[in-house]
Design a protein around this motif. Structure first.
Motif, PDB file in Angstrom:
ATOM      1  N   PHE B 148      91.853  -2.362 103.756  1.00  0.00           N
ATOM      2  CA  PHE B 148      93.186  -2.654 103.653  1.00  0.00           C
ATOM      3  C   PHE B 148      93.517  -3.577 102.339  1.00  0.00           C
ATOM      4  CE2 PHE B 148      96.870  -5.480 104.818  1.00  0.00           C
ATOM      5  CZ  PHE B 148      97.897  -4.493 105.313  1.00  0.00           C
ATOM      6  N   GLU B 149      92.647  -4.296 102.161  1.00  0.00           N
ATOM      7  CA  GLU B 149      92.583  -5.219 100.863  1.00  0.00           C
ATOM      8  C   GLU B 149      92.590  -4.545  99.757  1.00  0.00           C
ATOM      9  OE1 GLU B 149      90.761  -9.455 103.209  1.00  0.00           O
ATOM     10  OE2 GLU B 149      89.766  -8.120 102.005  1.00  0.00           O
ATOM     11  N   ARG B 150      91.431  -3.615  99.721  1.00  0.00           N
ATOM     12  CA  ARG B 150      91.080  -2.868  98.746  1.00  0.00           C
ATOM     13  C   ARG B 150      92.041  -1.867  98.168  1.00  0.00           C
ATOM     14  NH1 ARG B 150      85.476   0.093 100.567  1.00  0.00           N
ATOM     15  NH2 ARG B 150      84.847  -2.153 101.391  1.00  0.00           N
ATOM     16  N   LEU B 151      92.814  -1.331  99.284  1.00  0.00           N
ATOM     17  CA  LEU B 151      93.774  -0.416  98.834  1.00  0.00           C
ATOM     18  C   LEU B 151      94.972  -0.946  98.239  1.00  0.00           C
ATOM     19  CD1 LEU B 151      94.683   2.597  98.764  1.00  0.00           C
ATOM     20  CD2 LEU B 151      95.406   2.209 101.220  1.00  0.00           C
ATOM     21  N   ALA B 152      95.258  -2.223  98.930  1.00  0.00           N
ATOM     22  CA  ALA B 152      96.351  -2.959  98.419  1.00  0.00           C
ATOM     23  C   ALA B 152      96.189  -3.308  97.132  1.00  0.00           C
ATOM     24  CB  ALA B 152      96.663  -4.175  99.356  1.00  0.00           C
ATOM     25  N   HIS B 153      94.955  -3.807  96.621  1.00  0.00           N
ATOM     26  CA  HIS B 153      94.610  -4.154  95.357  1.00  0.00           C
ATOM     27  C   HIS B 153      94.777  -3.119  94.269  1.00  0.00           C
ATOM     28  CE1 HIS B 153      92.047  -5.745  91.986  1.00  0.00           C
ATOM     29  NE2 HIS B 153      92.263  -6.851  92.286  1.00  0.00           N
ATOM     30  N   LEU B 154      94.225  -1.932  94.773  1.00  0.00           N
ATOM     31  CA  LEU B 154      94.241  -0.674  93.830  1.00  0.00           C
ATOM     32  C   LEU B 154      95.643  -0.053  93.445  1.00  0.00           C
ATOM     33  CD1 LEU B 154      92.949   1.723  92.459  1.00  0.00           C
ATOM     34  CD2 LEU B 154      92.852   2.813  94.520  1.00  0.00           C
ATOM     35  N   PHE B 155      96.334  -0.487  94.482  1.00  0.00           N
ATOM     36  CA  PHE B 155      97.897  -0.118  94.325  1.00  0.00           C
ATOM     37  C   PHE B 155      98.380  -1.104  93.193  1.00  0.00           C
ATOM     38  CE2 PHE B 155      98.540   2.108  98.430  1.00  0.00           C
ATOM     39  CZ  PHE B 155      98.107   3.358  97.850  1.00  0.00           C
ATOM     40  N   LEU B 156      97.982  -2.433  93.310  1.00  0.00           N
ATOM     41  CA  LEU B 156      98.826  -3.045  92.477  1.00  0.00           C
ATOM     42  C   LEU B 156      98.159  -3.138  91.087  1.00  0.00           C
ATOM     43  CD1 LEU B 156      98.549  -6.614  94.577  1.00  0.00           C
ATOM     44  CD2 LEU B 156     100.585  -5.424  93.720  1.00  0.00           C
ATOM     45  N   GLU B 157      97.008  -2.586  90.720  1.00  0.00           N
ATOM     46  CA  GLU B 157      96.417  -2.457  89.565  1.00  0.00           C
ATOM     47  C   GLU B 157      97.248  -1.410  88.789  1.00  0.00           C
ATOM     48  OE1 GLU B 157      92.193  -2.243  88.908  1.00  0.00           O
ATOM     49  OE2 GLU B 157      92.412  -0.575  87.395  1.00  0.00           O
ATOM     50  N   ILE B 158      97.290  -0.282  89.687  1.00  0.00           N
ATOM     51  CA  ILE B 158      98.149   0.955  89.213  1.00  0.00           C
ATOM     52  C   ILE B 158      99.471   0.390  88.740  1.00  0.00           C
ATOM     53  CG2 ILE B 158      99.348   3.127  90.038  1.00  0.00           C
ATOM     54  CD1 ILE B 158      96.621   3.725  91.516  1.00  0.00           C
ATOM     55  N   PHE B 159     100.125  -0.257  89.514  1.00  0.00           N
ATOM     56  CA  PHE B 159     101.433  -0.730  89.331  1.00  0.00           C
ATOM     57  C   PHE B 159     101.701  -1.537  88.008  1.00  0.00           C
ATOM     58  CE2 PHE B 159     105.139  -3.635  89.788  1.00  0.00           C
ATOM     59  CZ  PHE B 159     105.865  -2.919  89.813  1.00  0.00           C
ATOM     60  N   MET B 160     100.607  -2.605  87.930  1.00  0.00           N
ATOM     61  CA  MET B 160     100.480  -3.409  86.878  1.00  0.00           C
ATOM     62  C   MET B 160     100.218  -2.799  85.412  1.00  0.00           C
ATOM     63  SD  MET B 160     101.894  -6.271  88.088  1.00  0.00           S
ATOM     64  CE  MET B 160     101.279  -7.486  86.774  1.00  0.00           C
ATOM     65  N   ARG B 161      99.238  -1.910  85.523  1.00  0.00           N
ATOM     66  CA  ARG B 161      98.899  -1.432  84.126  1.00  0.00           C
ATOM     67  C   ARG B 161     100.011  -0.607  83.836  1.00  0.00           C
ATOM     68  NH1 ARG B 161      93.071   1.462  85.266  1.00  0.00           N
ATOM     69  NH2 ARG B 161      93.451   2.130  82.893  1.00  0.00           N
ATOM     70  N   GLN B 162     100.814   0.025  84.622  1.00  0.00           N
ATOM     71  CA  GLN B 162     101.964   0.826  84.249  1.00  0.00           C
ATOM     72  C   GLN B 162     103.056   0.073  83.714  1.00  0.00           C
ATOM     73  OE1 GLN B 162     102.515   4.979  86.135  1.00  0.00           O
ATOM     74  NE2 GLN B 162     101.862   3.782  87.665  1.00  0.00           N
ATOM     75  N   SER B 163     103.206  -1.185  84.536  1.00  0.00           N
ATOM     76  CA  SER B 163     104.328  -2.057  84.058  1.00  0.00           C
ATOM     77  C   SER B 163     104.016  -2.423  82.527  1.00  0.00           C
ATOM     78  CB  SER B 163     104.241  -3.483  84.698  1.00  0.00           C
ATOM     79  OG  SER B 163     104.425  -2.936  86.138  1.00  0.00           O
ATOM     80  N   LYS B 220     103.836 -10.213  98.994  1.00  0.00           N
ATOM     81  CA  LYS B 220     102.914 -10.301 100.091  1.00  0.00           C
ATOM     82  C   LYS B 220     101.876  -9.264  99.952  1.00  0.00           C
ATOM     83  CE  LYS B 220     103.087  -9.631 105.335  1.00  0.00           C
ATOM     84  NZ  LYS B 220     103.651  -8.681 106.258  1.00  0.00           N
ATOM     85  N   LEU B 221     102.104  -8.465  99.237  1.00  0.00           N
ATOM     86  CA  LEU B 221     100.807  -7.378  98.931  1.00  0.00           C
ATOM     87  C   LEU B 221      99.860  -8.033  97.927  1.00  0.00           C
ATOM     88  CD1 LEU B 221     100.152  -4.324  99.113  1.00  0.00           C
ATOM     89  CD2 LEU B 221     101.327  -4.055  96.964  1.00  0.00           C
ATOM     90  N   ALA B 222     100.345  -8.783  96.993  1.00  0.00           N
ATOM     91  CA  ALA B 222      99.586  -9.586  96.143  1.00  0.00           C
ATOM     92  C   ALA B 222      98.798 -10.739  96.966  1.00  0.00           C
ATOM     93  CB  ALA B 222     100.261 -10.454  94.872  1.00  0.00           C
ATOM     94  N   GLN B 223      99.330 -11.293  97.924  1.00  0.00           N
ATOM     95  CA  GLN B 223      98.639 -12.130  98.648  1.00  0.00           C
ATOM     96  C   GLN B 223      97.633 -11.505  99.702  1.00  0.00           C
ATOM     97  OE1 GLN B 223     101.012 -14.164 101.876  1.00  0.00           O
ATOM     98  NE2 GLN B 223      99.271 -14.746 102.564  1.00  0.00           N
ATOM     99  N   VAL B 224      97.740 -10.359 100.262  1.00  0.00           N
ATOM    100  CA  VAL B 224      96.786  -9.734 101.103  1.00  0.00           C
ATOM    101  C   VAL B 224      95.715  -9.359 100.228  1.00  0.00           C
ATOM    102  CG1 VAL B 224      98.440  -9.192 102.938  1.00  0.00           C
ATOM    103  CG2 VAL B 224      97.488  -7.438 101.397  1.00  0.00           C
ATOM    104  N   ALA B 225      96.072  -8.977  99.145  1.00  0.00           N
ATOM    105  CA  ALA B 225      94.958  -8.154  98.251  1.00  0.00           C
ATOM    106  C   ALA B 225      94.004  -9.206  97.319  1.00  0.00           C
ATOM    107  CB  ALA B 225      95.465  -7.240  97.174  1.00  0.00           C
ATOM    108  N   MET B 226      94.796 -10.461  97.438  1.00  0.00           N
ATOM    109  CA  MET B 226      94.072 -11.752  96.699  1.00  0.00           C
ATOM    110  C   MET B 226      94.115 -11.145  95.171  1.00  0.00           C
ATOM    111  SD  MET B 226      91.390 -12.891  99.313  1.00  0.00           S
ATOM    112  CE  MET B 226      90.919 -11.229  99.763  1.00  0.00           C
ATOM    113  N   PHE B 227      95.230 -10.771  94.761  1.00  0.00           N
ATOM    114  CA  PHE B 227      95.444  -9.985  93.409  1.00  0.00           C
ATOM    115  C   PHE B 227      95.822 -11.177  92.430  1.00  0.00           C
ATOM    116  CE2 PHE B 227      97.646  -7.819  89.898  1.00  0.00           C
ATOM    117  CZ  PHE B 227      96.521  -6.544  89.828  1.00  0.00           C
TER     118      PHE B 227
END
Lengths: 243, 243
Positions: B148-163, B220-227
């Motif tokens: 769960f955390e991994r996927l959340a983290h991956l999505f955030l990376e994808i989002f942030m790199r594109q941002s 919340k996503l960043a929180q669960v992913a500890m991003f």
DNA sequence: CGGTTTTTTGATCTCTATCAACTATTGTGG
DNA sequence: CCACAATAGTTGATAGAGATCAAAAAACCG
């Protein structure tokens, strides 16, 4: 031969002039670090480049809730933070595994050296590249191998890296990691690591006692770990340049 | 502005002269690659450096028994194989995720450019360093976060790199990975990934439809992913040099 | 030698894998 | 533009790997 020289020579064939130039690094201050001490923390400004002269160290990252992952091992003769010279903040931490000592090399010194001696620059680039390659193999390890295979693979890496620098013979080498460290490197709990270790022992593959690693059956170990040493780039064609 | 320029400028503040020099790269041949085609295989001689101009690609390694791990994503504007120029063999493979195109840049050209323009060399070094930093964060991800955390983290990376490259807005961005790809990147099976994904959706954190990623609750996503985005080095202090 | 660290054990629980469908979506050619 | 094929996503049931908790045994160290 100085550890400085052999560290660089491992990655590039140097000319006598290159070697001569490297002697200047010997003036770099040597810093001693007791076992288990963190030498650089995530967020720190590395402020220079280091070469581990003695001892073992490891790179790690941890999560706010205390989980910790070792993301790489630093063996004697390895540079660290080579790539960080342009960056203000460490993205991970580094701690000594055993009592250690490193050369603290000012970035400017290293940069001048690299600028004036292309082969030395190549060596640094190769060193960085091998680190990245190891990272990728570890990703495969953590993502797709099970605990048994992972541990087998880690042991083989430890053995092969030391072989390459002449620090392993007769299927035996140093391995100062505790089971806790091994667990942090392979992404399992220490309890599970302990059981996995017993299995490796029971199957006659590997034994670990008093910080020495004994490879009992290299071939079978390499087979279960699906180990291919290419990623370590150990091509030791030490054909020194005479020019 | 050319993708070439922005790719480099993302990592270093260039002078007008630096920029001028980069235009020579535009002569590099452009190679088109259909979706899902492998462009470089483990063991290949990369024979040059590439810059992804269009499309997405991924780095991966696989095991002899078919298990596969994605070890990194390559987004438009990313260089790849920068560090491999001194090496004869790829330690991993690279494949196109979507129909893609890259500039194939001869190593010599890049090397000359780097030699004559220190700030460009810096940009390359930073680029490599960020790649390594991402690898380390992925190691933490695979080793110590759950699915769960991994996927959340991956999505955030994808989002942030594109941002960072201006390709995300309103909490929404491209994400051409299939669930199978996401599973290969997070080290789980596609079945488990599917269930994990549903959970993220159910909890109102993330949604993925027709190759678009919707971040429903960033905090919340960043929180669960500890991003913590530091590892991406997105310091966009685009203070261009005037000299 | 006594205290600390490291390794080992047992019992139990949870997360993730596996297998085998089935459904939905996408893409392609007629 | 439809129909069909291929790809991608979803579901359920079950097995297995690894986590967790707590405590004991062993090794190490000053």
């Amino acid at each position: 031969m100085s550890p400085l020289l052999s560290a660089i020579e491992r990655y590039s064939n140097l000319s006598p002039m290159d070697r001569e130039a490297i002697t200047c690094l010997r003036e770099a201050p040597i810093v001693r670090v007791p076992a288990r001490q963190t030498m650089l923390s995530e967020g720190d400004d590395p402020g220079g480049v280091r070469l581990l002269a003695q001892g073992w160290a490891y790179r790690f990252k941890d999560l706010p809730d205390g989980r910790r992952q070792i993301v790489g091992l630093i063996l004697p003769g390895d540079f660290f933070d080579l790539g960080v010279r342009l960056v203000e903040e460490m993205d991970h931490s580094i701690a000594a595994l055993t009592p250690s000592a490193y050369y603290a090399i000012p970035s400017e010194v290293l940069e001048r050296l690299a600028r004036e001696h292309p082969r030395i620059a190549d060596a640094f680039a190769r060193h960085e590249h091998v680190s990245a390659s190891i990272h990728r193999e570890w990703l495969l390890n953590l993502g797709r191998r099970n605990a048994f295979e992972r541990l087998a693979h880690l042991f083989l890496e430890i053995f092969m890296r030391q072989s390459a620098s002449g620090h392993a013979r007769d299927g035996e080498c140093d391995c100062p990691l505790t089971q806790n460290d091994l667990a942090d490197a392979t992404g399992v709990t220490s309890v599970h690591l302990n059981r996995t270790m017993q299995e490796l022992r029971r199957e006659g593959l590997v034994e670990l006692k008093s910080k020495r690693l004994f490879i009992r059956d290299f071939d079978k170990l390499a087979q279960v770990a699906m180990f291919n040493s290419n990623y370590l780039q150990l091509r030791r064609e030490t054909r020194p340049l005479t020019q």
